[in-house]
Design an enzyme around this catalytic site. Structure first.
Site, PDB file in Angstrom:
ATOM      1  CB  SER A 151       5.108   5.209   4.162  1.00  0.00           C
ATOM      2  OG  SER A 151       5.637   6.184   5.023  1.00  0.00           O
ATOM      3  CG  ASP A 205      -2.507   3.210   6.817  1.00  0.00           C
ATOM      4  OD1 ASP A 205      -2.504   2.647   5.713  1.00  0.00           O
ATOM      5  OD2 ASP A 205      -3.301   4.115   7.123  1.00  0.00           O
ATOM      6  CG  ASN A 212      -1.789   1.203   1.328  1.00  0.00           C
ATOM      7  OD1 ASN A 212      -2.423   1.572   0.336  1.00  0.00           O
ATOM      8  ND2 ASN A 212      -1.871   1.845   2.485  1.00  0.00           N
ATOM      9  CG  HIS A 235      -0.329   6.131   4.680  1.00  0.00           C
ATOM     10  ND1 HIS A 235      -1.704   6.138   4.799  1.00  0.00           N
ATOM     11  CD2 HIS A 235       0.144   6.939   5.666  1.00  0.00           C
ATOM     12  CE1 HIS A 235      -2.046   6.914   5.812  1.00  0.00           C
ATOM     13  NE2 HIS A 235      -0.949   7.407   6.355  1.00  0.00           N
TER      14      HIS A 235
HETATM   15  C1  GRF Z   1      -2.816   8.693  -2.549  1.00  0.00           C
HETATM   16  O1  GRF Z   1      -2.519   9.939  -2.014  1.00  0.00           O
HETATM   17  C2  GRF Z   1      -2.372   7.593  -1.633  1.00  0.00           C
HETATM   18  O2  GRF Z   1      -1.275   7.935  -0.843  1.00  0.00           O
HETATM   19  C3  GRF Z   1      -3.570   7.359  -0.759  1.00  0.00           C
HETATM   20  O3  GRF Z   1      -4.670   7.588  -1.614  1.00  0.00           O
HETATM   21  C4  GRF Z   1      -4.320   8.494  -2.633  1.00  0.00           C
HETATM   22  C5  GRF Z   1      -4.739   7.939  -3.952  1.00  0.00           C
HETATM   23  O4  GRF Z   1      -4.624   8.860  -4.991  1.00  0.00           O
HETATM   24  N1  GRF Z   1      -3.518   6.044  -0.181  1.00  0.00           N
HETATM   25  P1  GRF Z   1      -4.897   8.425  -6.488  1.00  0.00           P
HETATM   26  O5  GRF Z   1      -6.311   7.874  -6.567  1.00  0.00           O
HETATM   27  O6  GRF Z   1      -3.884   7.383  -6.855  1.00  0.00           O
HETATM   28  O7  GRF Z   1      -4.753   9.667  -7.306  1.00  0.00           O
END
Ligand code: GRF
Length: 186
Positions: free
Chosen positions: A136, A145, A107, A109
């Site tokens: 991260s 997370d 994932n 984050h």
């Molecule tokens: C990203 O900022 C990621 O860190 C978080 O969700 C957001 C997704 O953005 N987990 P996108 O849909 O890829 O533009």
């Protein structure tokens, strides 16, 4: 060639970055499935435009998380997916998916974990007055997370606009996600 699945719930800019890196050879992989739990999310059109198979579902139409995750695991197995990349998938991964794919799910984050877990990381960090932000990438386990960190990248910001932090962070996300997937696939 390795096979990726990307899970997303919204805009899909990370999905796009990963899919495009596969298409132009920066990643020696193919996105074989995009999973989305939000019918109508912009990421769906991005997958369709690239001819990438999608599984779009409404969680409320299933009796339980186990039920939709069982269906997802069936699709991942059938597509012989090597690595599942969560990219803005706004849902906690449950036991069924973890049991089948733990160790193969990552994932991204928008904070320097373990600080600011959860859905409002950037807003919380800005409210705190944070000066060093970051991104991260971590393994996914049952702790939200909280899985072991694979990669991080930091940046400085001294202001109070969460939208600006998101903008800076997303550029970093796209390159960091591709670099990290590339390393993991090797
Ligand atoms: C990203 O900022 C990621 O860190 C978080 O969700 C957001 C997704 O953005 N987990 P996108 O849909 O890829 O533009």
């Amino acid at each position: 060639m390795k096979k990726l699945a990307v899970f997303a719930s919204g805009t899909g800019s990370n999905f796009e970055a990963i899919a495009d890196a596969c298409a132009d050879g920066r990643l020696d992989a193919a996105v074989v499935l995009m999973v989305c739990d939000k019918p109508g999310a912009p990421v769906i059109a991005k997958a369709e435009a690239r001819g990438i198979p999608t599984f779009v579902f409404s969680p409320k139409e299933y009796p339980s998380k186990e039920a939709f995750e069982t269906e997802i695991v069936g699709l991942l197995d059938a597509a012989e997916v090597d690595l599942v990349c969560l990219a803005g998938y706004m849902r906690i991964v449950g036991d069924v998916l973890l049991h089948a794919y733990e160790g193969r799910i990552i994932n991204i984050h928008p904070s320097l974990l373990p600080a600011f877990k959860g859905a409002h990381a950037v807003e919380q960090a800005v409210a705190y007055g944070v000066k060093v932000y970051g991104i991260s990438i971590h393994w996914v386990n049952s702790d939200l997370d909280g899985g072991r960190i694979i990669a991080q990248r930091a940046f400085e910001y001294d202001g109070d606009d969460p939208a600006e932090v998101h903008r800076i962070g997303q550029k970093i996300e796209h390159s960091l996600y591709i670099e990290t997937i590339s390393k993991l696939l090797k």
